[in-house]
Motif scaffolding. Structure first.
Motif, PDB file in Angstrom:
ATOM      1  N   UNK A 147       0.809  -1.224   0.000  1.00 36.37           N
ATOM      2  CA  UNK A 147       0.000   0.000   0.000  1.00 36.37           C
ATOM      3  C   UNK A 147       0.841   1.272   0.000  1.00 36.37           C
ATOM      4  N   UNK A 148       2.115   1.146   0.326  1.00 38.17           N
ATOM      5  CA  UNK A 148       2.994   2.312   0.349  1.00 38.17           C
ATOM      6  C   UNK A 148       3.849   2.418  -0.916  1.00 38.17           C
ATOM      7  N   UNK A 149       3.611   1.540  -1.870  1.00 39.98           N
ATOM      8  CA  UNK A 149       4.352   1.602  -3.127  1.00 39.98           C
ATOM      9  C   UNK A 149       5.673   0.874  -3.113  1.00 39.98           C
ATOM     10  N   UNK A 150       5.885   0.027  -2.106  1.00 42.24           N
ATOM     11  CA  UNK A 150       7.125  -0.742  -2.020  1.00 42.24           C
ATOM     12  C   UNK A 150       6.990  -1.988  -2.897  1.00 42.24           C
ATOM     13  N   UNK A 151       7.887  -2.100  -3.871  1.00 41.69           N
ATOM     14  CA  UNK A 151       7.827  -3.192  -4.836  1.00 41.69           C
ATOM     15  C   UNK A 151       8.906  -4.222  -4.501  1.00 41.69           C
ATOM     16  N   UNK A 152       8.522  -5.507  -4.507  1.00 44.65           N
ATOM     17  CA  UNK A 152       9.452  -6.604  -4.228  1.00 44.65           C
ATOM     18  C   UNK A 152       9.463  -7.572  -5.405  1.00 44.65           C
ATOM     19  N   UNK A 153      10.662  -7.925  -5.871  1.00 43.79           N
ATOM     20  CA  UNK A 153      10.799  -8.869  -6.973  1.00 43.79           C
ATOM     21  C   UNK A 153      10.528 -10.286  -6.476  1.00 43.79           C
ATOM     22  N   UNK A 154       9.819 -11.055  -7.284  1.00 47.77           N
ATOM     23  CA  UNK A 154       9.529 -12.456  -6.966  1.00 47.77           C
ATOM     24  C   UNK A 154      10.190 -13.380  -7.983  1.00 47.77           C
ATOM     25  N   UNK A 155      10.101 -13.011  -9.262  1.00 44.86           N
ATOM     26  CA  UNK A 155      10.665 -13.821 -10.340  1.00 44.86           C
ATOM     27  C   UNK A 155      11.134 -12.903 -11.454  1.00 44.86           C
ATOM     28  N   UNK A 156      11.868 -13.479 -12.423  1.00 42.73           N
ATOM     29  CA  UNK A 156      12.305 -12.699 -13.577  1.00 42.73           C
ATOM     30  C   UNK A 156      11.132 -12.402 -14.493  1.00 42.73           C
ATOM     31  N   UNK A 157      11.090 -11.171 -14.996  1.00 44.04           N
ATOM     32  CA  UNK A 157      10.036 -10.835 -15.948  1.00 44.04           C
ATOM     33  C   UNK A 157       9.707  -9.351 -15.930  1.00 44.04           C
ATOM     34  N   UNK A 158       8.744  -8.998 -16.770  1.00 47.47           N
ATOM     35  CA  UNK A 158       8.242  -7.628 -16.828  1.00 47.47           C
ATOM     36  C   UNK A 158       6.916  -7.561 -16.072  1.00 47.47           C
ATOM     37  N   UNK A 159       6.710  -6.467 -15.362  1.00 43.79           N
ATOM     38  CA  UNK A 159       5.484  -6.298 -14.595  1.00 43.79           C
ATOM     39  C   UNK A 159       5.084  -4.830 -14.644  1.00 43.79           C
ATOM     40  N   UNK A 160       3.798  -4.579 -14.594  1.00 43.56           N
ATOM     41  CA  UNK A 160       3.291  -3.207 -14.589  1.00 43.56           C
ATOM     42  C   UNK A 160       2.703  -2.882 -13.221  1.00 43.56           C
ATOM     43  N   UNK A 161       3.192  -1.817 -12.616  1.00 43.18           N
ATOM     44  CA  UNK A 161       2.673  -1.339 -11.334  1.00 43.18           C
ATOM     45  C   UNK A 161       1.753  -0.152 -11.611  1.00 43.18           C
ATOM     46  N   UNK A 162       0.543  -0.220 -11.072  1.00 38.20           N
ATOM     47  CA  UNK A 162      -0.456   0.830 -11.293  1.00 38.20           C
ATOM     48  C   UNK A 162      -0.782   1.531  -9.980  1.00 38.20           C
ATOM     49  N   UNK A 163      -0.843   2.848 -10.043  1.00 39.44           N
ATOM     50  CA  UNK A 163      -1.273   3.662  -8.897  1.00 39.44           C
ATOM     51  C   UNK A 163      -2.601   4.318  -9.257  1.00 39.44           C
ATOM     52  N   UNK A 164      -3.597   4.205  -8.371  1.00 38.81           N
ATOM     53  CA  UNK A 164      -4.936   4.733  -8.642  1.00 38.81           C
ATOM     54  C   UNK A 164      -5.381   5.660  -7.516  1.00 38.81           C
ATOM     55  N   UNK A 165      -5.971   6.802  -7.876  1.00 37.55           N
ATOM     56  CA  UNK A 165      -6.572   7.687  -6.878  1.00 37.55           C
ATOM     57  C   UNK A 165      -7.902   7.063  -6.451  1.00 37.55           C
ATOM     58  N   UNK A 166      -8.025   6.753  -5.167  1.00 38.53           N
ATOM     59  CA  UNK A 166      -9.209   6.031  -4.686  1.00 38.53           C
ATOM     60  C   UNK A 166     -10.498   6.796  -4.947  1.00 38.53           C
ATOM     61  N   UNK A 167     -10.449   8.122  -4.818  1.00 38.32           N
ATOM     62  CA  UNK A 167     -11.685   8.907  -4.906  1.00 38.32           C
ATOM     63  C   UNK A 167     -12.162   9.139  -6.335  1.00 38.32           C
ATOM     64  N   UNK A 168     -11.253   9.170  -7.297  1.00 40.88           N
ATOM     65  CA  UNK A 168     -11.644   9.494  -8.677  1.00 40.88           C
ATOM     66  C   UNK A 168     -11.427   8.349  -9.656  1.00 40.88           C
ATOM     67  N   UNK A 169     -10.608   7.391  -9.273  1.00 47.45           N
ATOM     68  CA  UNK A 169     -10.331   6.265 -10.155  1.00 47.45           C
ATOM     69  C   UNK A 169      -9.288   6.539 -11.208  1.00 47.45           C
ATOM     70  N   UNK A 170      -8.718   7.736 -11.226  1.00 50.28           N
ATOM     71  CA  UNK A 170      -7.672   8.026 -12.194  1.00 50.28           C
ATOM     72  C   UNK A 170      -6.424   7.195 -11.881  1.00 50.28           C
ATOM     73  N   UNK A 171      -5.778   6.727 -12.934  1.00 47.71           N
ATOM     74  CA  UNK A 171      -4.637   5.830 -12.743  1.00 47.71           C
ATOM     75  C   UNK A 171      -3.421   6.287 -13.542  1.00 47.71           C
ATOM     76  N   UNK A 172      -2.283   5.759 -13.128  1.00 53.39           N
ATOM     77  CA  UNK A 172      -1.042   5.909 -13.867  1.00 53.39           C
ATOM     78  C   UNK A 172      -0.266   4.609 -13.669  1.00 53.39           C
ATOM     79  N   UNK A 173       0.486   4.188 -14.695  1.00 55.19           N
ATOM     80  CA  UNK A 173       1.186   2.899 -14.625  1.00 55.19           C
ATOM     81  C   UNK A 173       2.668   3.067 -14.973  1.00 55.19           C
TER      82      UNK A 173
END
Length: 275
Positions: free
Chosen positions: A47-73
């Protein structure tokens, strides 16, 4: 207050055991942000934006404003394997008419056999995809299985990528050898040498290199009379990359060889025959 647009910042690469923090910000205020991962088998985010690697690969992290639903990835590369290529040599010989390569590693080397993998989570995986590429495929080619082959003199960097993420590379040099005399390359069968003549000969990869010693290997010269009247003059004397050929007038068929030696081991031979 409308928080406006949302932005995300942070590193684009995360390594197993070394979490990173992505920061989400908005135009106005400090609204609640919800983070999510496109594939938690590759990397997780809290919930604080801390990302931990689990395996090799590409992944997309998305952040969303709870009140408006606007997102950025943001796309991240997750690394869970350290790799290196410990090949027995970093240079190769182009095999052609008059050049025989005896040590396979110098003419066609399977780099996948020398690929070392350190699984950071201690768990070996068997379902990964490895992609091989050459920075200069006209000089050194590489197959999908990691087999490299020299095609002409030059350099190329061979890179392997695991699951589109973990990567390592090795720089290889290819040499296209010839024996030269009078500025002319001779390998295979040569018919124009004149009897009762001495020739200075050199091993080189091009005519501009005729007067410079080649540091990666030694060359051991030898000759063999194949036919012609015995007792006539024919000999080869030399030191390393340079030698002298003395030819008898009626020696019609002979072989001149320069063995390519690395640490006293013969890895190839360059030769030509006068018919």
């Amino acid at each position: 207050t409308d928080p406006g647009e949302i932005n995300i910042s942070g590193e684009g690469r995360v390594v197993y055991g070394k979490p990173i923090t992505l920061t989400a910000s908005t135009d106005n205020g400090n609204p609640r942000i919800i983070f999510s991962s496109s594939d938690e088998k590759i990397a997780t985010v809290n919930s604080k934006g801390v990302v931990s690697a689990i395996a090799d690969g590409k992944v997309t992290i998305t952040a969303k404003i709870a009140s408006t639903g606007k997102t950025v990835s943001k796309e991240l590369t997750s690394i869970a394997t350290e790799m290196s290529i410990n090949a027995p040599t970093n240079w190769m010989i182009v095999e052609k008419n008059g050049v025989e390569v005896k040590d396979t590693n110098y003419k066609e080397m399977n780099l996948s056999s020398y690929l070392n993998k350190n699984y950071l989570d201690g768990k070996e995986d068997t379902n990964s995809t490895y992609t091989w590429a050459s920075s200069n495929s006209s000089v050194i080619s590489v197959t999908d299985q990691g087999v490299v082959k020299p095609l002409k003199s030059g350099e190329a960097t061979i890179t392997v990528t695991k699951d589109g993420a973990a990567t390592t590379s090795i720089k290889l040099t290819a040499y296209d050898f010839d024996i030269y005399y009078d500025g002319k390359a001779v390998t295979g069968t040569e018919k124009s040498l004149i009897g009762w003549t001495d020739y200075d000969v050199f091993v080189a990869i091009n005519s501009s290199q005729l007067n410079s010693n080649w540091p990666l290997a030694n060359f051991e010269w030898s000759e063999e009379r194949k036919s012609g009247t015995s007792g006539l003059r024919f000999s080869v004397t030399g030191s390393n990359y340079k030698a002298k050929i003395s030819i008898g007038g009626h020696t019609l068929d002979y072989l001149v060889k320069a063995a390519i030696k690395v640490n006293n081991n013969e890895v190839g031979v360059i030769s030509f025959t006068r018919k």
